[in-house]
Design a protein around this motif. Structure first.
Motif, PDB file in Angstrom:
ATOM      1  N   GLY A 265      83.070  63.701 -12.605  1.00 32.74           N
ATOM      2  CA  GLY A 265      82.576  62.864 -12.765  1.00 32.74           C
ATOM      3  C   GLY A 265      82.618  61.633 -11.603  1.00 32.74           C
ATOM      4  O   GLY A 265      80.970  60.888 -11.300  1.00 32.74           O
ATOM      5  N   SER A 266      83.732  61.375 -10.790  1.00 30.23           N
ATOM      6  CA  SER A 266      83.693  60.785  -9.524  1.00 30.23           C
ATOM      7  C   SER A 266      82.991  61.050  -9.279  1.00 30.23           C
ATOM      8  O   SER A 266      82.203  60.150  -8.084  1.00 30.23           O
ATOM      9  CB  SER A 266      85.358  60.622  -9.691  1.00 30.23           C
ATOM     10  N   LEU A 267      83.101  61.751  -8.796  1.00 32.03           N
ATOM     11  CA  LEU A 267      82.160  62.757  -7.614  1.00 32.03           C
ATOM     12  C   LEU A 267      80.650  62.267  -7.270  1.00 32.03           C
ATOM     13  O   LEU A 267      80.211  62.208  -7.039  1.00 32.03           O
ATOM     14  CB  LEU A 267      82.419  64.443  -7.114  1.00 32.03           C
ATOM     15  N   LEU A 268      80.136  63.121  -9.078  1.00 31.26           N
ATOM     16  CA  LEU A 268      78.872  62.137  -9.166  1.00 31.26           C
ATOM     17  C   LEU A 268      78.571  61.391  -9.148  1.00 31.26           C
ATOM     18  O   LEU A 268      77.043  60.577  -8.902  1.00 31.26           O
ATOM     19  CB  LEU A 268      78.591  63.291 -10.311  1.00 31.26           C
ATOM     20  N   MET A 269      79.370  60.374  -9.306  1.00 31.54           N
ATOM     21  CA  MET A 269      78.727  58.491  -9.482  1.00 31.54           C
ATOM     22  C   MET A 269      79.216  58.493  -7.861  1.00 31.54           C
ATOM     23  O   MET A 269      77.969  57.058  -8.230  1.00 31.54           O
ATOM     24  CB  MET A 269      80.375  58.120  -9.924  1.00 31.54           C
ATOM     25  N   ILE A 270      79.232  59.114  -7.430  1.00 31.96           N
ATOM     26  CA  ILE A 270      79.439  58.527  -5.507  1.00 31.96           C
ATOM     27  C   ILE A 270      77.884  58.951  -5.538  1.00 31.96           C
ATOM     28  O   ILE A 270      77.428  58.240  -5.089  1.00 31.96           O
ATOM     29  CB  ILE A 270      80.946  59.010  -5.062  1.00 31.96           C
ATOM     30  N   GLU A 271      77.477  59.587  -5.725  1.00 26.66           N
ATOM     31  CA  GLU A 271      76.165  60.261  -5.963  1.00 26.66           C
ATOM     32  C   GLU A 271      74.830  58.999  -6.080  1.00 26.66           C
ATOM     33  O   GLU A 271      74.376  58.551  -5.467  1.00 26.66           O
ATOM     34  CB  GLU A 271      75.872  61.492  -5.945  1.00 26.66           C
ATOM     35  N   ALA A 272      75.834  59.316  -7.217  1.00 22.22           N
ATOM     36  CA  ALA A 272      74.942  58.307  -7.784  1.00 22.22           C
ATOM     37  C   ALA A 272      74.465  56.803  -7.647  1.00 22.22           C
ATOM     38  O   ALA A 272      73.169  56.355  -7.971  1.00 22.22           O
ATOM     39  CB  ALA A 272      75.125  57.901  -9.467  1.00 22.22           C
ATOM     40  N   GLU A 273      75.574  56.493  -6.519  1.00 22.43           N
ATOM     41  CA  GLU A 273      75.451  54.944  -6.483  1.00 22.43           C
ATOM     42  C   GLU A 273      74.704  54.664  -5.362  1.00 22.43           C
ATOM     43  O   GLU A 273      74.107  54.161  -5.347  1.00 22.43           O
ATOM     44  CB  GLU A 273      77.469  54.197  -5.648  1.00 22.43           C
ATOM     45  N   LYS A 274      74.474  56.108  -4.376  1.00 21.69           N
ATOM     46  CA  LYS A 274      73.198  56.237  -3.374  1.00 21.69           C
ATOM     47  C   LYS A 274      71.933  56.591  -3.793  1.00 21.69           C
ATOM     48  O   LYS A 274      71.214  55.605  -3.582  1.00 21.69           O
ATOM     49  CB  LYS A 274      73.951  56.619  -2.476  1.00 21.69           C
ATOM     50  N   THR A 275      72.065  57.244  -4.975  1.00 19.60           N
ATOM     51  CA  THR A 275      70.502  57.396  -5.408  1.00 19.60           C
ATOM     52  C   THR A 275      70.164  56.245  -6.553  1.00 19.60           C
ATOM     53  O   THR A 275      68.810  55.986  -6.260  1.00 19.60           O
ATOM     54  CB  THR A 275      70.309  58.659  -6.013  1.00 19.60           C
ATOM     55  N   ALA A 276      70.626  55.519  -7.456  1.00 20.38           N
ATOM     56  CA  ALA A 276      70.729  55.484  -8.448  1.00 20.38           C
ATOM     57  C   ALA A 276      69.561  55.608  -9.189  1.00 20.38           C
ATOM     58  O   ALA A 276      68.610  54.568 -10.131  1.00 20.38           O
ATOM     59  CB  ALA A 276      70.513  53.151  -7.452  1.00 20.38           C
TER      60      ALA A 276
END
Length: 454
Positions: A265-276
């Motif tokens: 979940g933490s790894l995917l959230m790092i990506e999500a912060e970039k793609t929004a």
């Protein structure tokens, strides 16, 4: 070693010749074997260099001597069952081959007590107990019969307390060194790899690249057998796709695994912060929520930290999932109002806001199934206020807006020992909704009662 007793016996139904041969063997061979045959065991070095430099690689052999004749055979004994200092088999080593580890009682008591001090103590206390544990581990590693002590230390390691201490941003260089030494200690024990790599992930932001490389060099993916430890190794070394793949493989076998859900979940959230993108955000949040609900302190901390994210899309979803965690684990009126506070912080008319309404509707339907522990004084005060409102309709107008709002909410959802009464709750919330500063807050709950309210 000598033969103490030796006897040949014919099988049932053996021929007369076999019986005669057995008799002759017992008369002649057995006495000679008992007198002249000797056995011995020793550890053999595979090379001359290993004779003194690597005693742990010596091979156990069985020597047989019969009169002037002698020979030896290598024994198929696992190295772990041998104490290479004394050259003897160890009970702990033998049991370890079957997954059993031993620990002396006084060591267990000392380790448990010091870990509890780390869990509840200040930075100074943590440093003292870490130093004490490291000194104890040096003693333990010289005693093979206490091989379970390090594993016990890793299993009970207070990761949450260490994470909280690191989050304060005020840890000393000595404490960092002690934590690095603990990681090195755990890296030499297979059963402690997962705890060690979890510590590395937590400590990584506090380490310089040089020190981090020294710490991670204690591990090699070829020698990591635990799937979770391997996934965390890939994450620590920057192989994110390999880490996500390893976490997903683990979650196929154990869907509720708290650490695996938290880490992916933490790894995917790092990506999500970039793609929004909302889909990726909710996917990451779902993993984090599942991890938090299954006991991951890290997952809950990440969700709460994301409520302060500068991107409104992420902070809104974080408030939603934080509210979901508080409502799912709700045990008191404080938990309930904390969840309500998160929901009321969500931007109106967004996807997260609509989902929050659904969450509140579910909570209202389940109101009768949730019981809060309330003090006698608080319950008595609540009943007095409700009776006063029941006795006089004009009593509502005399209430401060905050009191009307709080009372309306707890009567709508049956929180804090209040009975569910939708009509009275609507009247209180409508009154609060007319006051400045409460339109959006009270309006949200009125919409739960009747979508016509806006």
């Amino acid at each position: 070693m000598k033969i103490k007793k030796l006897k040949f016996s014919p099988l049932k139904g053996a021929s007369l010749l076999d019986r005669i041969v057995c008799k002759v063997m017992n008369w002649i061979v057995c006495p000679l074997a008992k007198r002249f045959c000797k056995f011995s065991t020793k550890l053999r070095a595979t090379t001359e260099k290993e004779r003194t430099t690597h005693p742990e690689s010596h091979i156990p052999t069985l020597g047989i001597k019969f009169g002037p004749f002698k020979t030896s055979f290598d024994l198929p004994v696992p190295p772990a069952v041998l104490d290479h200092h004394s050259g003897k088999l160890t009970i702990a080593g033998t049991l370890h081959e079957y997954g059993i580890q031993l620990i002396r009682f006084d060591y267990r008591e000392q380790i448990t007590a010091q870990l509890e001090q780390i869990r509840t103590g200040s930075q100074h206390t943590v440093l003292e107990n870490l130093t004490s544990l490291l000194e104890l581990s040096k003693v333990i590693e010289k005693l093979p019969d206490n091989s379970g002590a390090i594993t016990l230390m890793a299993q009970q390691w207070p990761s949450d307390s260490i994470s909280t201490l690191l989050a304060s941003g005020q840890i000393s260089a000595e404490l960092k060194d002690s934590l690095c030494n603990i990681i090195k200690l755990f890296s030499s024990h297979e059963g402690a790899h997962t705890t060690a790599l979890l510590m590395i992930n937590t400590l990584k932001p506090e380490l310089t690249p040089e020190i981090f490389m020294q710490v991670i060099s204690h591990f090699s993916p070829e020698h990591i057998s635990d799937p979770l430890a391997l996934a965390m190794y890939f994450e620590s070394t920057g192989h994110i796709e390999k880490a996500k793949s390893a976490y997903n493989e683990l979650l196929i076998k154990a869907p509720d695994h708290p650490i695996a859900n938290s880490r992916i979940g933490s790894l995917l959230m790092i990506e999500a912060e970039k793609t929004a993108t909302s889909d990726l955000i909710t996917t990451a949040m779902n993993y984090l929520l599942k991890g938090a609900l299954n006991g991951s302190y890290h997952a809950r901390t990440v969700i709460l930290a994301l409520t302060h994210n500068t991107l409104p899309l992420i902070s809104d979803y974080a408030h939603l999932y934080a509210a979901a965690w508080y409502l799912e684990t709700e045990k008191s009126q404080e938990d309930f109002f904390t969840a309500i506070g998160h929901i009321e912080s969500i931007t109106p008319s967004t996807d997260a806001y609509l989902r929050a309404i659904t969450l509140l509707e579910c909570r209202r339907r389940n109101a009768q199934m949730i019981i809060h522990t309330v003090s006698k004084e608080a319950l008595k005060d609540l009943r007095i206020r409700i009776r006063a409102i029941n006795a006089a309709e004009h009593e509502v107008e005399k209430l401060p807006a905050l009191d009307a709002y709080n009372l309306g909410v707890i009567m709508l959802y049956g929180a804090g020992g209040a009975p569910c009464d939708q009509d009275k709750a609507i009247r209180l919330l409508q009154y609060a909704n007319e006051k400045t500063g409460y339109q959006n807050r009270a309006g949200l709950h009125l919409k739960i009662c009747n979508p016509a309210f806006a």
